[in-house]
Design an enzyme around this catalytic site. Structure first.
Site, PDB file in Angstrom:
ATOM      1  N   TYR A 169       0.844  -1.205   0.000  1.00 41.64           N
ATOM      2  CA  TYR A 169       0.000   0.000   0.000  1.00 41.64           C
ATOM      3  C   TYR A 169       0.875   1.249   0.000  1.00 41.64           C
ATOM      4  O   TYR A 169       0.664   2.168  -0.812  1.00 41.64           O
ATOM      5  CB  TYR A 169      -0.913  -0.019   1.231  1.00 41.64           C
ATOM      6  CG  TYR A 169      -1.728   1.250   1.414  1.00 41.64           C
ATOM      7  CD1 TYR A 169      -2.846   1.506   0.623  1.00 41.64           C
ATOM      8  CD2 TYR A 169      -1.382   2.188   2.385  1.00 41.64           C
ATOM      9  CE1 TYR A 169      -3.587   2.665   0.799  1.00 41.64           C
ATOM     10  CE2 TYR A 169      -2.114   3.343   2.568  1.00 41.64           C
ATOM     11  CZ  TYR A 169      -3.221   3.581   1.772  1.00 41.64           C
ATOM     12  OH  TYR A 169      -3.953   4.733   1.934  1.00 41.64           O
TER      13      TYR A 169
HETATM   14  N1  LIG Z   1      -8.894   6.766   5.716  1.00 35.50           N
HETATM   15  C1  LIG Z   1      -7.594   6.824   5.960  1.00 35.50           C
HETATM   16  O1  LIG Z   1      -7.130   6.570   7.104  1.00 35.50           O
HETATM   17  C2  LIG Z   1      -6.642   7.245   4.869  1.00 35.50           C
HETATM   18  C3  LIG Z   1      -5.345   7.644   5.238  1.00 35.50           C
HETATM   19  C4  LIG Z   1      -4.447   8.020   4.226  1.00 35.50           C
HETATM   20  C5  LIG Z   1      -4.837   8.015   2.900  1.00 35.50           C
HETATM   21  N2  LIG Z   1      -6.100   7.611   2.572  1.00 35.50           N
HETATM   22  C6  LIG Z   1      -6.470   7.618   1.152  1.00 35.50           C
HETATM   23  O2  LIG Z   1      -7.568   8.497   0.993  1.00 35.50           O
HETATM   24  C7  LIG Z   1      -8.377   8.063  -0.110  1.00 35.50           C
HETATM   25  C8  LIG Z   1      -9.825   7.959   0.346  1.00 35.50           C
HETATM   26  O3  LIG Z   1      -9.868   7.044   1.425  1.00 35.50           O
HETATM   27  P1  LIG Z   1     -11.190   6.781   2.297  1.00 35.50           P
HETATM   28  O4  LIG Z   1     -10.720   6.419   3.643  1.00 35.50           O
HETATM   29  O5  LIG Z   1     -12.160   7.882   2.105  1.00 35.50           O
HETATM   30  O6  LIG Z   1     -11.705   5.447   1.555  1.00 35.50           O
HETATM   31  P2  LIG Z   1     -13.119   4.696   1.631  1.00 35.50           P
HETATM   32  O7  LIG Z   1     -13.951   5.246   2.718  1.00 35.50           O
HETATM   33  O8  LIG Z   1     -12.788   3.254   1.614  1.00 35.50           O
HETATM   34  O9  LIG Z   1     -13.778   5.109   0.217  1.00 35.50           O
HETATM   35  C9  LIG Z   1     -13.135   4.705  -0.964  1.00 35.50           C
HETATM   36  C10 LIG Z   1     -13.772   5.393  -2.142  1.00 35.50           C
HETATM   37  O10 LIG Z   1     -13.034   5.050  -3.321  1.00 35.50           O
HETATM   38  C11 LIG Z   1     -13.933   4.486  -4.283  1.00 35.50           C
HETATM   39  N3  LIG Z   1     -13.209   3.490  -5.067  1.00 35.50           N
HETATM   40  C12 LIG Z   1     -12.389   2.495  -4.612  1.00 35.50           C
HETATM   41  N4  LIG Z   1     -11.906   1.792  -5.653  1.00 35.50           N
HETATM   42  C13 LIG Z   1     -12.441   2.348  -6.773  1.00 35.50           C
HETATM   43  C14 LIG Z   1     -12.341   2.046  -8.155  1.00 35.50           C
HETATM   44  N5  LIG Z   1     -11.598   1.026  -8.605  1.00 35.50           N
HETATM   45  N6  LIG Z   1     -13.024   2.818  -9.033  1.00 35.50           N
HETATM   46  C15 LIG Z   1     -13.774   3.855  -8.610  1.00 35.50           C
HETATM   47  N7  LIG Z   1     -13.907   4.192  -7.304  1.00 35.50           N
HETATM   48  C16 LIG Z   1     -13.247   3.434  -6.411  1.00 35.50           C
HETATM   49  C17 LIG Z   1     -15.081   3.906  -3.473  1.00 35.50           C
HETATM   50  O11 LIG Z   1     -16.248   3.772  -4.288  1.00 35.50           O
HETATM   51  P3  LIG Z   1     -17.494   2.834  -3.806  1.00 35.50           P
HETATM   52  O12 LIG Z   1     -18.169   3.574  -2.666  1.00 35.50           O
HETATM   53  O13 LIG Z   1     -18.368   2.718  -4.995  1.00 35.50           O
HETATM   54  O14 LIG Z   1     -16.890   1.543  -3.348  1.00 35.50           O
HETATM   55  C18 LIG Z   1     -15.212   4.979  -2.383  1.00 35.50           C
HETATM   56  O15 LIG Z   1     -15.914   6.092  -2.878  1.00 35.50           O
HETATM   57  C19 LIG Z   1      -7.776   6.730  -0.562  1.00 35.50           C
HETATM   58  O16 LIG Z   1      -6.951   6.948  -1.680  1.00 35.50           O
HETATM   59  C20 LIG Z   1      -6.951   6.278   0.635  1.00 35.50           C
HETATM   60  O17 LIG Z   1      -5.886   5.427   0.275  1.00 35.50           O
HETATM   61  C21 LIG Z   1      -7.009   7.248   3.530  1.00 35.50           C
END
Ligand SMILES: NC(=O)c1ccc[n+]([C@@H]2O[C@H](COP(=O)([O-])OP(=O)(O)OC[C@H]3O[C@@H](n4cnc5c(N)ncnc54)[C@H](OP(=O)(O)O)[C@@H]3O)[C@@H](O)[C@H]2O)c1
Length: 249
Positions: free
Chosen positions: A155
């Site tokens: 990751y």
């Molecule tokens: N949360 C954390 O602690 C954290 C920390 C650092 C970085 N990040 C980064 O921040 C970003 C958002 O994270 P989050 O925590 O908000 O994630 P999340 O709650 O798991 O939501 C993920 C989102 O990405 C969409 N998605 C995933 N794969 C996809 C694909 N192949 N095509 C189109 N849409 C896709 C999902 O769509 P669906 O709803 O349709 O599934 C959802 O809208 C990510 O890049 C993650 O790596 C998160």
């Protein structure tokens, strides 16, 4: 605040978590927002409805951002609807952890495809639709690129690739008036972080000078700044958005 009036923004992963709040924040500042999601149509529609209720403009589009032809089709639909694109937020991503001994080719393929190929696909598909005056691209990396934890190697490597693309594309797209930056959040309260063991959450809280876990608005406000004219002199950077957690000199 109305600093994004007249702008068209595309937000991937806008159905949930950080992306949903990015979409609402950009819309609240005047942008018309195209929300791209993979499969959660109901949640994407709820974000669109919330934005409309608040007086903003948003439409949702389903597309798997790992699939270049699906991306080309959705960008064609978005441009047909909105005319052009000024802001691209590459937020969609997945988290999978695996200890060293369990890493296999399928895991690497899944994680790099969702986190890195998606950024390449969307950027290549969107840039031709940016106006001659330029625009903004904001990618979502992670603080783990500076300090990967055991089990997060693939990751973290995929997100390091996102930051490298950010820095390289900034150089290639600067002449087009397009800035390219990334944010690097620490643990943020979303579905993605929900599986984190409580002991680890408490450890993050204890080690964060701000004394808490991040919330999506902490990240969305920085992304909105990077999407605005006010960030015009920042490009090719990854900004830590981590409440001071990470020591990355
Ligand atoms: N949360 C954390 O602690 C954290 C920390 C650092 C970085 N990040 C980064 O921040 C970003 C958002 O994270 P989050 O925590 O908000 O994630 P999340 O709650 O798991 O939501 C993920 C989102 O990405 C969409 N998605 C995933 N794969 C996809 C694909 N192949 N095509 C189109 N849409 C896709 C999902 O769509 P669906 O709803 O349709 O599934 C959802 O809208 C990510 O890049 C993650 O790596 C998160």
């Amino acid at each position: 605040m109305d600093r994004l009036i007249g702008k068209v923004a595309v937000v991937t992963g806008g159905s949930r978590g950080i992306g949903a709040v990015v979409a609402s924040t950009l819309a609240s500042q005047g942008a018309a927002v195209a929300i791209v999601y993979k499969s959660n149509a109901e949640q994407a529609q709820a974000v669109v409805d919330k934005i409309a209720t608040a007086g903003g403009s948003a439409v949702s589009f389903a597309a798997d951002v790992t699939d270049r032809s699906a991306v080309d089709s959705v960008i064609e639909a978005i441009v047909k609807r909105f005319g052009h694109i000024d802001i691209l937020v590459n937020n969609a991503g997945i988290f999978e952890s695996s200890p060293f001994g369990n890493i296999d080719a399928a895991l690497v393929q899944r994680v790099f495809s969702a986190n890195m190929d998606s950024v390449l696909n969307m950027t290549q598909a969107c840039v031709p639709h940016f106006p001659a005056s330029g625009g903004r691209i904001v990618n979502v990396s992670t603080n783990l690129i500076y300090s990967p934890r055991p089990g997060t190697s693939i990751y973290s490597a995929s997100k390091a690739a996102v930051s490298v693309l950010t820095h390289a594309f900034a150089k290639e797209l600067g002449a087009r008036g397009i800035t390219v930056n990334a944010v690097a959040p620490s643990m943020t309260d979303t579905d993605m972080a929900a599986a984190t063991p409580e002991a680890r959450r408490q450890q993050v809280i204890a080690n964060t000078p701000a004394g808490r876990i991040g919330v999506p608005a902490d990240i969305a406000d920085v992304i909105a700044f990077l999407a605005s004219d006010e960030s015009r002199w920042i490009t090719g950077r990854t900004l830590l958005t981590d409440g001071g957690l990470t020591d990355a000199l």
